[in-house]
Write a protein that holds these residues in place. Structure first.
Motif, PDB file in Angstrom:
ATOM      1  N   VAL A   1      16.924  30.509  -9.726  1.00 26.61           N
ATOM      2  CA  VAL A   1      17.030  29.069  -9.483  1.00 26.61           C
ATOM      3  C   VAL A   1      16.968  28.326 -10.816  1.00 26.61           C
ATOM      4  N   PHE A   2      17.858  27.369 -10.961  1.00 29.56           N
ATOM      5  CA  PHE A   2      17.888  26.523 -12.160  1.00 29.56           C
ATOM      6  C   PHE A   2      17.583  25.082 -11.758  1.00 29.56           C
ATOM      7  N   LEU A   3      16.580  24.496 -12.405  1.00 26.91           N
ATOM      8  CA  LEU A   3      16.302  23.079 -12.228  1.00 26.91           C
ATOM      9  C   LEU A   3      16.597  22.388 -13.547  1.00 26.91           C
ATOM     10  N   GLU A   4      17.440  21.359 -13.478  1.00 33.59           N
ATOM     11  CA  GLU A   4      17.887  20.696 -14.694  1.00 33.59           C
ATOM     12  C   GLU A   4      17.245  19.319 -14.830  1.00 33.59           C
ATOM     13  N   CYS A   5      16.957  18.960 -16.064  1.00 31.34           N
ATOM     14  CA  CYS A   5      16.379  17.654 -16.366  1.00 31.34           C
ATOM     15  C   CYS A   5      17.075  17.081 -17.587  1.00 31.34           C
ATOM     16  N   VAL A   6      17.435  15.813 -17.507  1.00 30.83           N
ATOM     17  CA  VAL A   6      18.102  15.144 -18.620  1.00 30.83           C
ATOM     18  C   VAL A   6      17.413  13.806 -18.872  1.00 30.83           C
ATOM     19  N   GLN A   7      17.154  13.511 -20.153  1.00 35.50           N
ATOM     20  CA  GLN A   7      16.577  12.208 -20.514  1.00 35.50           C
ATOM     21  C   GLN A   7      17.477  11.530 -21.534  1.00 35.50           C
ATOM     22  N   ASP A   8      17.501  10.187 -21.449  1.00 29.43           N
ATOM     23  CA  ASP A   8      18.402   9.428 -22.325  1.00 29.43           C
ATOM     24  C   ASP A   8      17.639   8.629 -23.366  1.00 29.43           C
ATOM     25  N   MET A   9      16.396   9.024 -23.652  1.00 26.99           N
ATOM     26  CA  MET A   9      15.554   8.239 -24.541  1.00 26.99           C
ATOM     27  C   MET A   9      15.426   8.859 -25.933  1.00 26.99           C
ATOM     28  N   ASP A  10      16.139   9.952 -26.170  1.00 30.18           N
ATOM     29  CA  ASP A  10      16.075  10.631 -27.474  1.00 30.18           C
ATOM     30  C   ASP A  10      14.656  11.151 -27.781  1.00 30.18           C
ATOM     31  N   HIS A  11      13.929  11.526 -26.740  1.00 27.09           N
ATOM     32  CA  HIS A  11      12.574  12.036 -26.911  1.00 27.09           C
ATOM     33  C   HIS A  11      12.596  13.515 -27.300  1.00 27.09           C
ATOM     34  N   GLU A  12      11.732  13.869 -28.261  1.00 25.15           N
ATOM     35  CA  GLU A  12      11.621  15.272 -28.621  1.00 25.15           C
ATOM     36  C   GLU A  12      10.815  16.065 -27.594  1.00 25.15           C
ATOM     37  N   ASN A  13       9.776  15.440 -27.037  1.00 23.15           N
ATOM     38  CA  ASN A  13       8.900  16.150 -26.094  1.00 23.15           C
ATOM     39  C   ASN A  13       9.458  16.109 -24.681  1.00 23.15           C
ATOM     40  N   MET A  14       9.444  17.270 -24.036  1.00 15.70           N
ATOM     41  CA  MET A  14       9.795  17.337 -22.622  1.00 15.70           C
ATOM     42  C   MET A  14       8.853  18.297 -21.916  1.00 15.70           C
ATOM     43  N   PHE A  15       8.620  18.021 -20.628  1.00 12.73           N
ATOM     44  CA  PHE A  15       7.607  18.748 -19.866  1.00 12.73           C
ATOM     45  C   PHE A  15       8.167  19.129 -18.490  1.00 12.73           C
ATOM     46  N   TRP A  16       7.676  20.251 -17.974  1.00 11.98           N
ATOM     47  CA  TRP A  16       7.899  20.602 -16.573  1.00 11.98           C
ATOM     48  C   TRP A  16       6.555  20.798 -15.897  1.00 11.98           C
ATOM     49  N   TYR A  17       6.385  20.118 -14.745  1.00 17.11           N
ATOM     50  CA  TYR A  17       5.182  20.231 -13.940  1.00 17.11           C
ATOM     51  C   TYR A  17       5.570  20.681 -12.533  1.00 17.11           C
TER      52      TYR A  17
ATOM     53  N   ILE B   1       3.730  23.466 -16.421  1.00 11.37           N
ATOM     54  CA  ILE B   1       4.339  24.796 -16.447  1.00 11.37           C
ATOM     55  C   ILE B   1       4.765  25.155 -17.878  1.00 11.37           C
ATOM     56  N   TYR B   2       5.566  24.276 -18.462  1.00  9.02           N
ATOM     57  CA  TYR B   2       6.062  24.490 -19.828  1.00  9.02           C
ATOM     58  C   TYR B   2       6.204  23.147 -20.526  1.00  9.02           C
ATOM     59  N   PHE B   3       6.132  23.219 -21.821  1.00  6.69           N
ATOM     60  CA  PHE B   3       6.300  22.065 -22.691  1.00  6.69           C
ATOM     61  C   PHE B   3       7.275  22.443 -23.805  1.00  6.69           C
ATOM     62  N   SER B   4       8.131  21.507 -24.178  1.00  6.48           N
ATOM     63  CA  SER B   4       9.039  21.732 -25.294  1.00  6.48           C
ATOM     64  C   SER B   4       8.927  20.560 -26.252  1.00  6.48           C
TER      65      SER B   4
ATOM     66  N   GLU C   1       6.452  25.905 -25.327  1.00  5.87           N
ATOM     67  CA  GLU C   1       5.083  26.398 -25.255  1.00  5.87           C
ATOM     68  C   GLU C   1       4.728  26.572 -23.786  1.00  5.87           C
ATOM     69  N   LYS C   2       3.969  27.601 -23.469  1.00  3.69           N
ATOM     70  CA  LYS C   2       3.514  27.799 -22.104  1.00  3.69           C
ATOM     71  C   LYS C   2       2.427  26.792 -21.761  1.00  3.69           C
ATOM     72  N   GLY C   3       2.495  26.313 -20.538  1.00  3.30           N
ATOM     73  CA  GLY C   3       1.454  25.442 -20.039  1.00  3.30           C
ATOM     74  C   GLY C   3       0.409  26.223 -19.279  1.00  3.30           C
ATOM     75  N   ASP C   4      -0.126  25.626 -18.234  1.00  3.38           N
ATOM     76  CA  ASP C   4      -1.211  26.259 -17.476  1.00  3.38           C
ATOM     77  C   ASP C   4      -0.738  27.358 -16.533  1.00  3.38           C
ATOM     78  N   ILE C   5       0.478  27.215 -16.009  1.00  2.52           N
ATOM     79  CA  ILE C   5       0.952  28.153 -14.982  1.00  2.52           C
ATOM     80  C   ILE C   5       2.384  28.609 -15.259  1.00  2.52           C
ATOM     81  N   PRO C   6       2.636  29.312 -16.353  1.00  3.74           N
ATOM     82  CA  PRO C   6       4.010  29.703 -16.689  1.00  3.74           C
ATOM     83  C   PRO C   6       4.532  30.926 -15.955  1.00  3.74           C
TER      84      PRO C   6
END
Lengths: 113, 112
Positions: free
Chosen positions: A19-35, A46-49, A56-61
Motif C-alpha cells: 500500500v502506498f499513501l501519498e502526501c504533498v505539501q505546497d509550503m516548501d517545508h523541509e520537515n514532513m511527518f507521518w502519523y 511513524i516516520y519523520f523526514s 528518521e524512525k518515529g515511535d512505531i516504524p
C-alpha cells in the motif's frame, strides 16, 4: 492558503497487499511527518523526514517504510498490509527549525481486510 | 520528555466560555506549549502557542502561570462548531522530532 494534501481520503486493501499513501505539501517545508491515529491512543509518529532522501524512525516504524524523492512529496509504504494497520493516517509538514507548529493533511482512513 | 495530562472529555453549551487545562509538570526551560484542534474526519489544526503568561488570538487565549507546570486553553463563547478534540503539545520548538508526543487530547462537545 497553505496546503497539505493526501492522495486518498478512504482506502480499502487486502491483507498482504503493498500500500502506498501519498502526501504533498505546497509550503516548501523541509520537515514532513507521518502519523497514525487510533481511538484512545492519540497520534503516534511513524516516520519523520527532514530533507529529500532523509528519514528518521518515529515511535512505531515497524511494518512501514517511507520515500522522499522530492521536497514536496512524502510517501508512506506498507510493504505487506495487515489488519492491525487499519487506522487513520495523517501527514504533516513544518518549517525548520520548528517541529511543534505543523500543518496537517486531511488524513487517509485505511481499512485492511 | 514533557508528559502532558488533559481531561478526556468536556461538555459545554453554546455561548459559554470553556477552559481546558493541560498539566505538564516536567516542562523544560526551552519548551513551548502548543494547542491543536481536530474536527471529525480532519487533520489537527494549530490554534495557539505560548511560552509564558498570556497569549490571545482570534480563536482562543492561552494562559500559562509563572511556574509553567500547566496551561489553560480558553475558548470564549463557544458555538456548536467548536466541538472537536483539543491536543496540548509541550516540546522545544526546534528540538528533535523524538520529543513529539501529542497525547490523547480532550474531546469537547458543545450542545445547543
Amino acid at each position: 492558503d497553505v496546503k497539505v494534501t493526501q492522495s486518498s481520503r478512504y482506502l480499502v486493501k487486502r491483507t498482504g497487499e503493498k500500500v502506498f499513501l501519498e502526501c504533498v505539501q505546497d509550503m516548501d517545508h523541509e520537515n514532513m511527518f507521518w502519523y497514525r491515529q487510533d481511538p484512545g491512543l492519540g497520534l503516534r509518529l511513524i516516520y519523520f523526514s527532514y530533507d529529500v532522501k532523509m528519514k528518521e524512525k518515529g515511535d512505531i516504524p515497524e511494518g512501514y517504510s517511507v520515500s522522499r524523492e522530492k521536497k514536496e512529496r512524502f510517501s508512506l509504504i506498507l510493504e505487506s498490509a495487515s489488519t492491525n494497520q487499519t487506522s487513520m493516517y495523517l501527514c504533516a509538514s513544518s518549517l525548520p527549525p520548528r517541529v511543534d507548529t505543523q500543518y496537517f493533511g486531511p488524513g487517509t482512513r485505511l481499512t485492511v481486510l | 520528555l514533557a508528559k502532558t495530562t488533559q481531561p478526556i472529555s468536556m461538555d459545554s453549551y453554546e455561548g459559554q466560555e470553556v477552559n481546558i487545562t493541560c498539566s505538564h509538570n516536567n516542562i523544560a526551560t526551552n519548551d513551548y506549549i502548543t494547542w491543536y484542534q481536530q474536527f471529525p474526519s480532519q487533520g489537527p489544526r494549530f490554534i495557539i502557542q505560548g511560552y509564558k503568561t498570556k497569549v490571545t488570538n482570534e480563536v482562543a487565549s492561552l494562559f500559562i502561570p509563572a511556574d509553567r507546570k500547566s496551561s489553560t486553553l480558553s475558548l470564549p463563547r463557544v458555538s456548536l462548531s467548536d466541538t472537536a478534540v483539543y491536543y496540548c503539545l509541550v516540546v522545544r520548538g526546534n528540538t528533535g522530532f523524538q520529543k513529539l508526543v501529542f497525547g490523547t487530547g480532550t474531546r469537547l462537545l458543545v450542545s445547543p
